[in-house]
Design a protein around this motif. Sequence first.
Motif, mmCIF file in Angstrom:
data_model
loop_
_atom_site.group_PDB
_atom_site.id
_atom_site.type_symbol
_atom_site.label_atom_id
_atom_site.label_comp_id
_atom_site.label_asym_id
_atom_site.label_seq_id
_atom_site.Cartn_x
_atom_site.Cartn_y
_atom_site.Cartn_z
ATOM 1 N N GLU A 169 0.819 -1.212 0.000
ATOM 2 C CA GLU A 169 0.000 0.000 0.000
ATOM 3 C C GLU A 169 0.855 1.265 0.000
ATOM 4 O OE1 GLU A 169 -2.764 -0.370 3.220
ATOM 5 O OE2 GLU A 169 -4.113 -1.594 2.008
ATOM 6 N N VAL A 170 2.057 1.174 0.551
ATOM 7 C CA VAL A 170 2.935 2.344 0.569
ATOM 8 C C VAL A 170 3.377 2.691 -0.849
ATOM 9 C CG1 VAL A 170 5.164 3.212 1.345
ATOM 10 C CG2 VAL A 170 3.703 1.991 2.933
ATOM 11 N N GLU A 172 1.768 1.803 -3.513
ATOM 12 C CA GLU A 172 0.550 2.194 -4.222
ATOM 13 C C GLU A 172 0.188 3.648 -3.921
ATOM 14 O OE1 GLU A 172 -2.354 -0.689 -3.137
ATOM 15 O OE2 GLU A 172 -1.677 -2.146 -4.619
ATOM 16 N N ALA A 173 0.399 4.045 -2.672
ATOM 17 C CA ALA A 173 0.129 5.436 -2.306
ATOM 18 C C ALA A 173 1.019 6.365 -3.112
ATOM 19 C CB ALA A 173 0.350 5.643 -0.807
ATOM 20 N N ALA A 174 2.289 5.991 -3.268
ATOM 21 C CA ALA A 174 3.210 6.824 -4.045
ATOM 22 C C ALA A 174 2.723 6.934 -5.481
ATOM 23 C CB ALA A 174 4.613 6.237 -4.006
ATOM 24 N N GLU A 175 2.289 5.808 -6.048
ATOM 25 C CA GLU A 175 1.786 5.840 -7.423
ATOM 26 C C GLU A 175 0.565 6.733 -7.543
ATOM 27 O OE1 GLU A 175 1.403 2.260 -9.842
ATOM 28 O OE2 GLU A 175 2.632 1.251 -8.345
ATOM 29 N N SER A 176 -0.332 6.623 -6.552
ATOM 30 C CA SER A 176 -1.552 7.422 -6.633
ATOM 31 C C SER A 176 -1.237 8.915 -6.529
ATOM 32 C CB SER A 176 -2.530 7.017 -5.532
ATOM 33 O OG SER A 176 -2.154 7.593 -4.302
ATOM 34 N N LEU A 177 -0.099 9.250 -5.921
ATOM 35 C CA LEU A 177 0.271 10.658 -5.803
ATOM 36 C C LEU A 177 1.018 11.155 -7.033
ATOM 37 C CD1 LEU A 177 1.295 10.626 -2.064
ATOM 38 C CD2 LEU A 177 -0.577 11.932 -3.060
ATOM 39 N N PHE B 53 -5.618 0.087 -9.811
ATOM 40 C CA PHE B 53 -4.720 -0.994 -9.395
ATOM 41 C C PHE B 53 -5.175 -2.343 -9.954
ATOM 42 C CE2 PHE B 53 -4.349 2.236 -6.045
ATOM 43 C CZ PHE B 53 -3.016 2.537 -6.213
ATOM 44 N N VAL B 73 -2.076 4.339 -12.944
ATOM 45 C CA VAL B 73 -2.406 4.885 -11.625
ATOM 46 C C VAL B 73 -1.849 6.297 -11.455
ATOM 47 C CG1 VAL B 73 -2.119 4.598 -9.140
ATOM 48 C CG2 VAL B 73 -2.411 2.586 -10.589
ATOM 49 N N HIS B 74 -0.580 6.476 -11.804
ATOM 50 C CA HIS B 74 0.052 7.766 -11.497
ATOM 51 C C HIS B 74 -0.405 8.887 -12.412
ATOM 52 C CE1 HIS B 74 2.796 6.170 -14.587
ATOM 53 N NE2 HIS B 74 3.132 7.420 -14.811
ATOM 54 N N PHE B 78 -5.890 10.808 -8.471
ATOM 55 C CA PHE B 78 -6.891 10.480 -7.458
ATOM 56 C C PHE B 78 -6.196 10.459 -6.098
ATOM 57 C CE2 PHE B 78 -9.546 7.611 -10.495
ATOM 58 C CZ PHE B 78 -9.833 8.722 -11.253
ATOM 59 N N PHE B 82 -5.677 4.699 2.686
ATOM 60 C CA PHE B 82 -5.839 3.270 2.974
ATOM 61 C C PHE B 82 -6.160 3.073 4.446
ATOM 62 C CE2 PHE B 82 -2.923 3.502 -0.587
ATOM 63 C CZ PHE B 82 -3.432 2.555 -1.449
ATOM 64 N N ALA B 86 -0.642 3.805 5.160
ATOM 65 C CA ALA B 86 0.426 3.710 4.163
ATOM 66 C C ALA B 86 1.229 4.995 4.054
ATOM 67 C CB ALA B 86 -0.149 3.307 2.799
ATOM 68 N N PHE B 88 4.657 7.260 4.239
ATOM 69 C CA PHE B 88 6.044 6.932 3.929
ATOM 70 C C PHE B 88 6.852 7.022 5.214
ATOM 71 C CE2 PHE B 88 4.503 9.162 -0.007
ATOM 72 C CZ PHE B 88 4.200 7.990 -0.668
ATOM 73 N N PHE B 99 4.904 15.185 -0.867
ATOM 74 C CA PHE B 99 5.336 14.187 -1.864
ATOM 75 C C PHE B 99 4.684 14.397 -3.236
ATOM 76 C CE2 PHE B 99 5.505 10.050 -3.918
ATOM 77 C CZ PHE B 99 6.746 9.576 -3.572
ATOM 78 N N ARG B 104 4.786 17.118 -8.899
ATOM 79 C CA ARG B 104 4.126 17.993 -9.866
ATOM 80 C C ARG B 104 4.953 19.229 -10.149
ATOM 81 N NH1 ARG B 104 0.754 14.922 -7.536
ATOM 82 N NH2 ARG B 104 -1.280 14.315 -8.369
ATOM 83 N N ARG B 147 -2.256 14.257 2.855
ATOM 84 C CA ARG B 147 -1.397 13.897 1.730
ATOM 85 C C ARG B 147 -2.231 13.673 0.465
ATOM 86 N NH1 ARG B 147 1.908 8.355 2.138
ATOM 87 N NH2 ARG B 147 -0.199 7.548 1.881
#
Lengths: 271, 349
Positions: A169-170, A172-177, B53, B73-74, B78, B82, B86, B88, B99, B104, B147
């Motif tokens: 999930e960590v 995945e969180a980076a990807e979502s950002l 995902f 995804v990136h 969105f 979680f 999750a 960092f 982050f 951006r 975040r």
Amino acid sequence: MKRSVFLLLIAPGILLLTIFLFYPLVVTLAPTFSNNGPSLARYLAFFSDSYYLAVFFRTVWIAVVATLVCMILGVPTAYFISRRRRSKSFLMALSIFPLLTNPVVRAFAWINILGRNGVLNSLLLSWGWITTPLTLLYTDFSILIGTIYLFLPLMIVTLVGSMDTIEEEVTEAAESLGASRLVTFFKVVLPLSLPGIVVGSVLVFTGAITAYSTPNLLGGNKNMLLATLIYQRAMSLADWTSAGVIAFVMIVMTVVTVMVMQKVSRRLDRR
Amino acid sequence: MSYAVLENIRVSYDGKTPVLTDLNLSIERGELVSLLGASGCGKTTTLRVVGGFIEPRAGRFTLNGVDMTRTAVHKRNFGLVFQSYALFPHLTVFENVAFGLKLRKIESASLKSRVMAMLDITDLGALANRYPRQLSGGQRQRVALARALVVEPQLLLLDEPLSNLDAKLRLSMRVEIKRLQKKLGITTIFVTHDQEECFSISDRVAIMDKGVIQQFDTPEAIYSHPANEFVARFVGFTNFFNLTASGTGRCLNNLGEEMVIDEIRNHTGGQTSWTGAIRPDDIVLTGTEVSGTNRLTGSVEVRTFLGKSYQYELETKLGRVVVNAPKDSIFEPGTLVCAHLPSDKIVLC
Ligand SMILES: Nc1ncnc2c1ncn2[C@@H]1O[C@H](COP(=O)(O)OP(=O)(O)OP(=O)(O)O)[C@@H](O)[C@H]1O
Ligand SMILES: [Mg+2]
């Protein structure tokens, strides 16, 4: 736990270590610190002998390069393996497999590959890329190849263990950002695996310094490393005191490496 | 056309067992929609399809009319929160929130002010330099939210974001989420299996079972008019009985007795049989037998103390009936009681 029980429990271990490790160590190393009375003369001699110094630096150089190469090859491989679901255990078994065969056998495999009439030279000759066989065996290069091959599994296994603790999930969180897979790898996965990389590097580095059979079989007499040098001094020349000096130098090297890397690792791991 | 639309989404992890079967969901701009359902019904799976995902085996996901089913995804922009937060672990609170903005390429002065503004909104200003391990569960949760929100996402996806918090914190955090969501006008999908939480926070709720949406409506509508027995059970109806039509606006129960049900006026279609349902709180118990419509005689089998009331399990001719009755009159197990089912409290599904 009561103190007496505790002492009783660790007594067998202490006893074994004393008889089989500390006692022989002291007996071997004590003469190296004396020269008609306590003295460091033998160590000064070691570090002013150009041949010894050459062997010393060759050992360090090979260990450093092997560690770096294992790191560069191991990190992506380990990440790939740690993110598999179904094929993970198979890939792990595959990477551990070389560890299950004897290092001597593995060195012989490399002799077959790198020799003057070996697989590699035959291929290059038959493709017409070279006209005379390359001297690959009994060089620093062959020692390096053998050492990397010997310790890469160790690096991979250590790193997979460390990368497994990074929650999916960590990343995945980076990807979502907005981080692509590659950016996620460099910004999240790599920093979080640094402690594992440090442990793996210590294992490879100290292993590479102390390995004996690989440099012995792939390096030959011209390309001595500290481990092969010890053997030569002690067994061929019966000069146990010189062997003791080299052994102590190696011990200090590994202990210092472990300590420095531990410091580095604590610095990096700010979690 | 709705803002976010899932059309005939089909997902199966192994290619054999279906997890989502022809799922359809349309969400309006600025709306907070919840996915509610028992464990394993496919809520997270739905959210992961929206987040990118999981690629569905069939179906389409569009946002603002743009097909995003296969967008990486990136590239979706969105925000995700979680259950495990999750965060960092190697970055401070500030760096965690920054982050997305760093990626951006926001220039540093405006990045700093945006992050600080978001930290203020989420009440984290004083913790900017802490690492996640130095935070409490509620604080971590707010960092995760900050975040996700700071990048001004097109869609906010929350997967049971409150489930790791204690009861008191859950309450204040859900008010907080609702407040932020409305203030920033971010379209949100919220996954939960807590009915009360879900009803209090959502504009509309999708009740899911086995990968199928059973009802998608406002909390009020679902609460008072469940679409089927599954939904009815989910929102607290425990007593069910079969009804058959007997002429217009009238119906009979299994014993052939007439039941008066107000809601039957809304069921003027050709339907001839229904399942009637009533909540335990809505049944009135009396000790003396009273004859008349919508009354059932039964003996008390089990009595349990609920704090504010007693719960009785009655054995009646229509089967087992569960009633919650106030503490002022107590009935012992074995006694005969009369249960009155008010006509305005019975729903048909
Ligand atoms: N990676 C996976 N591989 C195979 N099956 C999966 C996987 N993830 C989920 N499933 C299955 O898909 C179904 C739906 O799972 P999902 O995680 O969407 O449930 P959920 O509604 O989020 O449940 P919960 O409330 O427990 O989180 C479950 O039956 C689950 O076993
Ligand atoms: Mg879930």
